[in-house]
Design an enzyme around this catalytic site. Structure first.
Site, short mmCIF file in Angstrom:
data_model
loop_
_atom_site.label_atom_id
_atom_site.label_comp_id
_atom_site.label_asym_id
_atom_site.label_seq_id
_atom_site.Cartn_x
_atom_site.Cartn_y
_atom_site.Cartn_z
N GLY A 14 -5.41 4.39 -1.26
CA GLY A 14 -6.19 4.66 -0.05
C GLY A 14 -7.03 5.92 -0.19
CE1 TYR A 21 3.64 18.26 5.10
CE2 TYR A 21 2.68 19.80 6.66
CZ TYR A 21 2.57 18.69 5.85
OH TYR A 21 1.38 18.00 5.79
C1 LIG Z 1 -3.56 14.16 6.48
C2 LIG Z 1 -2.61 13.78 5.41
C3 LIG Z 1 -1.29 13.56 5.73
C4 LIG Z 1 -0.39 13.22 4.72
N1 LIG Z 1 0.91 13.00 5.05
C5 LIG Z 1 1.79 12.62 4.09
C6 LIG Z 1 3.14 12.37 4.43
O1 LIG Z 1 3.56 12.47 5.58
N2 LIG Z 1 3.97 12.00 3.42
C7 LIG Z 1 3.52 11.84 2.14
O2 LIG Z 1 4.31 11.48 1.28
N3 LIG Z 1 2.25 12.10 1.80
C8 LIG Z 1 1.37 12.47 2.74
N4 LIG Z 1 0.07 12.72 2.40
C9 LIG Z 1 -0.36 12.59 1.00
C10 LIG Z 1 -0.84 11.17 0.63
O3 LIG Z 1 -1.07 10.41 1.76
C11 LIG Z 1 0.19 10.51 -0.27
O4 LIG Z 1 0.16 11.16 -1.51
C12 LIG Z 1 0.00 9.01 -0.46
O5 LIG Z 1 1.17 8.52 -1.04
C13 LIG Z 1 -1.18 8.62 -1.32
O6 LIG Z 1 -1.37 7.22 -1.20
P1 LIG Z 1 -2.79 6.56 -1.42
O7 LIG Z 1 -2.64 5.10 -1.30
O8 LIG Z 1 -3.79 7.18 -0.55
O9 LIG Z 1 -3.05 6.93 -2.93
P2 LIG Z 1 -4.36 7.58 -3.69
O10 LIG Z 1 -4.68 8.84 -3.01
O11 LIG Z 1 -5.41 6.53 -3.71
O12 LIG Z 1 -3.77 7.80 -5.08
C14 LIG Z 1 -2.79 8.76 -5.34
C15 LIG Z 1 -2.35 8.68 -6.79
O13 LIG Z 1 -1.66 7.46 -7.00
C16 LIG Z 1 -2.31 6.67 -7.99
N5 LIG Z 1 -2.24 5.28 -7.55
C17 LIG Z 1 -2.64 4.78 -6.36
N6 LIG Z 1 -2.40 3.46 -6.33
C18 LIG Z 1 -1.85 3.13 -7.52
C19 LIG Z 1 -1.40 1.93 -8.11
N7 LIG Z 1 -1.44 0.76 -7.46
N8 LIG Z 1 -0.91 1.97 -9.36
C20 LIG Z 1 -0.82 3.13 -10.04
N9 LIG Z 1 -1.24 4.30 -9.53
C21 LIG Z 1 -1.74 4.29 -8.29
C22 LIG Z 1 -3.72 7.21 -8.07
O14 LIG Z 1 -4.29 7.00 -9.33
C23 LIG Z 1 -3.49 8.67 -7.78
O15 LIG Z 1 -3.08 9.31 -8.95
C24 LIG Z 1 -0.85 13.08 3.38
C25 LIG Z 1 -2.19 13.29 3.09
C26 LIG Z 1 -3.07 13.64 4.09
C27 LIG Z 1 -4.51 13.86 3.75
#
Ligand SMILES: Cc1cc2nc3c(=O)[nH]c(=O)nc-3n(C[C@H](O)[C@H](O)[C@H](O)COP(=O)(O)OP(=O)(O)OC[C@H]3O[C@@H](n4cnc5c(N)ncnc54)[C@H](O)[C@@H]3O)c2cc1C
Length: 651
Positions: A136, A473
């Site tokens: 995402g 946090y």
């Molecule tokens: C406002 C805000 C609030 C947040 N709150 C939280 C929270 O409460 N808890 C929490 O844990 N995190 C939180 N996060 C951090 C973030 O949302 C997490 O790290 C989330 O897990 C990332 O998921 P994504 O799908 O957006 O991955 P991306 O941002 O798209 O990718 C993250 C990493 O994972 C890899 N990746 C993604 N998909 C795959 C796949 N299918 N196969 C292999 N690698 C992959 C990417 O290459 C990258 O290295 C927050 C971030 C923000 C901005």
């Protein structure tokens, strides 16, 4: 059509944060960071103003990608490339506002099934291209950006079309889910069958299952459902060696856990296409209650006792006094919580309970299950809270928190527009080190604010309780012009906090992963031998470093366990503060703490670093008894990490 967030900030185009309905917020922010948020904000950046380099995509690679996913799913348009360039860290948001786009991907592909993912990876490896899986795009650790100097073609692989719940095994309570499913869509599909995953990170609306797994995410209700590491029972990953498949058995003894290796791998081992995850029946009743505690120390002890007790809660969260005051300042006019601290309540707490209201802490505790279960748990928790001077203030604040938690992320963009940075850093530590870590980190952040000459604000909450400890946090903010230079000041504060985690028995991150932003603390956290092991793992799977290079382990690191690696590790760890005789205190402190032999060895290698051939020969031939022998990975463990820590602390 895969939906994405704003290219320059958080969330949907149509949604933004406003302070208009929160009358106490502007005065609060003016008082604490000296910023007037009633001024008109800076305009969001205009896409037309961006200066975007043309993509470099060799024709044979383009043809192979088209063959793999279909022409309509191969995108080289500027908007798609910009959307896939970064995550949403503060650094990302500042850079993009200042038109610093870094090394954009050359192409974005949208595979529709696992075969297409395999074909993309094969095409990429054949062309020696870089592959960056994209979920995402919500990560805040720099987990998506390609190295700035990457000269190979860069392919962003967006998993957004792989978004289905494939099946639910109702006996095993396991669901097979495709990796690109976004939180709401995933819960919608499970909910239609009466199930829930129970994983609700604050980024839930815009993050995916694959991203959660690849970053070892944790959701708000982890006390009951577990972190994604527990929830994920099996994975399918497309790797250069073929499709890695693990079995969804409840536990196994099959050598080091391959499933665990995939968790947190940030795309460095391959592309996760599917996972088997634990699911639960949607609970009959779900309630989040608000509690007040007289002080943070009382609240911390109560949280520990709840974790030790027989109470089964879904959420344990308590804000320190600063975060409590901030929460009150964001109350909406006429909202459920606006009367929460009515003058009557204040008088009661002050006069009868003798509380100093400036120290009061707001807590949320969640309960789920049958009505009887919830009642029993509430009673148990109520007794513990009462023993520590706290009191229950009902469901109002909990409902409000539940409703607004997914809107809160918009506040960062709002503050950037007003001329302030606001960001977070989080850690986990044991119950015995929680209070000192908290105090130490707050002190370091305040010192860092002073150092960069700003009026800063830091607040914290405890969440995600475990048997032996919990997550802390921290959120910090201060006013500053939002130019690229803002990143320099920001780094000072962020580094002070991160270094505090490491020095005070925490981890570099409880759930935000390593990426590039936390990589320099990794050796301190898992030891240089641990870094060496990870390097060997990544290099073994991906010898060409085509898979999301530079994440977790920096891009320039030599291959694992080679003499060059050892020399490099020592060289980069021996910071001037240690070798510079002028900085006596720092060197003396380091020596006392980490051992003269290691420091001496580091100095020798550093001195000889001008002659790399000499260093290499020395590292590979010295006897272990000699000082330089502590450059061996196992011996150097404390020294390398410690010297690095000393250097960063000095910087
Ligand atoms: C406002 C805000 C609030 C947040 N709150 C939280 C929270 O409460 N808890 C929490 O844990 N995190 C939180 N996060 C951090 C973030 O949302 C997490 O790290 C989330 O897990 C990332 O998921 P994504 O799908 O957006 O991955 P991306 O941002 O798209 O990718 C993250 C990493 O994972 C890899 N990746 C993604 N998909 C795959 C796949 N299918 N196969 C292999 N690698 C992959 C990417 O290459 C990258 O290295 C927050 C971030 C923000 C901005």
């Amino acid at each position: 059509m895969v939906e994405h967030m704003k290219w320059w900030g958080w969330g949907r185009e149509s949604v933004s944060f406003s302070h208009g309905d929160k009358p106490e917020l502007a005065p609060f922010i003016r008082t604490h960071i000296g910023l007037d948020i009633t001024r008109p904000p800076a305009q969001a950046p205009a896409f037309a103003d961006l200066d975007v380099a043309e993509p470099t995509l060799p024709e044979p690679l383009r043809a192979a990608l088209v063959e793999a996913v279909g022409a309509e799913h191969v995108h080289t348009d500027t908007l798609d490339r910009v959307i896939h360039a970064y995550g949403k860290s503060l650094r990302d948001l500042v850079r993009i506002r200042n038109q610093d786009l870094g090394r954009l991907p050359d192409v974005v592909v949208y595979p529709g099934d696992e075969d297409a993912v395999r074909a993309v990876l094969t095409a990429a490896l054949d062309a020696d291209a870089v592959v960056i899986p994209f979920g995402g795009g919500t990560n805040i650790s720099g987990s998506l950006e390609a190295p700035r100097d990457e000269i190979r073609p860069v392919i962003s692989v967006d998993l957004g079309r792989l978004d289905r719940v494939l099946d639910v095994d109702t006996d095993a309570r396991l669901a097979r889910v495709q990796a690109g499913a976004l939180g709401p869509h995933l819960e919608e599909q499970l909910g239609a069958q009466g199930w829930t995953l129970g994983h609700f990170p604050d980024s839930f609306s815009h993050s995916t299952l694959g991203g959660w797994i690849a970053t070892r995410s944790s959701g708000m209700q982890s006390d009951k459902y577990g972190d994604i590491a527990e929830i994920t029972r099996a994975v399918r990953v497309v790797t250069p060696a073929g499709v890695l498949v693990t079995r969804p058995v409840p536990s196994q003894s099959t050598g080091p856990s391959v499933r665990e290796m995939v968790l947190g791998s940030e795309g460095r081992l391959g592309i996760i296409t599917e996972a088997t995850v634990q699911v639960h029946r949607v609970p009959e009743e779900r309630v989040i209650l608000g509690y007040f505690f007289p002080t943070w120390d009382d609240a911390l002890v109560a949280m520990r006792e709840i974790a030790e007790s027989e109470a089964q809660v879904t959420v344990t969260r308590v804000s320190d006094a600063n975060e409590t005051r901030f929460s009150f300042a964001t109350r909406k006019k006429g909202s459920l919580a606006s009367g929460l601290v009515s003058s009557g309540m204040k008088q009661y707490l002050r006069r009868v309970r003798k509380w100093d209201l400036e120290q009061m802490c707001l807590s949320f505790i969640g309960f789920e299950g049958s009505a009887g279960h919830v009642r029993a748990q509430r009673k148990l928790v109520g007794e513990i809270v009462g023993r520590h001077g706290g009191l229950c203030v009902g469901t109002g604040p909990g409902q409000l928190y539940d409703q607004k938690k997914f809107d809160t992320p918009y506040i960062r963009d709002f503050l950037l527009g007003q001329g302030a940075v606001a960001d977070v850093s989080e850690t986990a530590t044991s119950w015995s080190t929680l209070a000192p870590l908290y105090r130490g980190v707050v002190a370091r952040a305040n010192k860092a604010f002073e150092e960069i000459g700003v009026k800063g604000w830091i607040m914290c909450h405890l969440s995600h309780s475990y048997h032996s400890g919990a997550c802390l946090y921290f959120t910090f903010a201060y006013a500053t012009p939002i130019t690229l230079d803002a990143i320099v000041g920001y780094d000072t504060v962020k580094s002070a906090i991160q270094q505090g985690f490491i020095d005070l028995a925490g981890t570099l991150s409880h759930h935000h992963a390593v990426g590039v932003e936390h990589a320099s603390w990794l050796a301190d956290d898992i030891s240089p031998a641990g870094v060496s092991l990870l390097t060997a793992l990544f290099d073994g799977v991906d010898p060409g470093r085509n898979l999301n290079p530079g994440k977790i382990i920096p891009a320039g690191s030599p291959p694992a366990l080679s003499p060059a690696f050892v020399a490099h590790a020592v060289e980069t760890a021996v910071i001037d503060a240690v070798v510079d005789a002028g900085v006596v205190d720092q060197a003396a402190g380091t020596e006392a703490e980490f051992g003269a032999a290691e420091i001496a060895a580091a100095r020798v290698v550093k001195a000889e670093a001008v002659e790399p051939a000499v260093v290499e020969a020395r590292v590979s031939t010295e006897s272990p008894a000699e000082p330089a022998a502590s450059a061996e990975p196992s011996e150097a463990a404390g020294g390398v990490g410690a010297a690095a820590a000393a250097g960063r602390a000095a910087g």
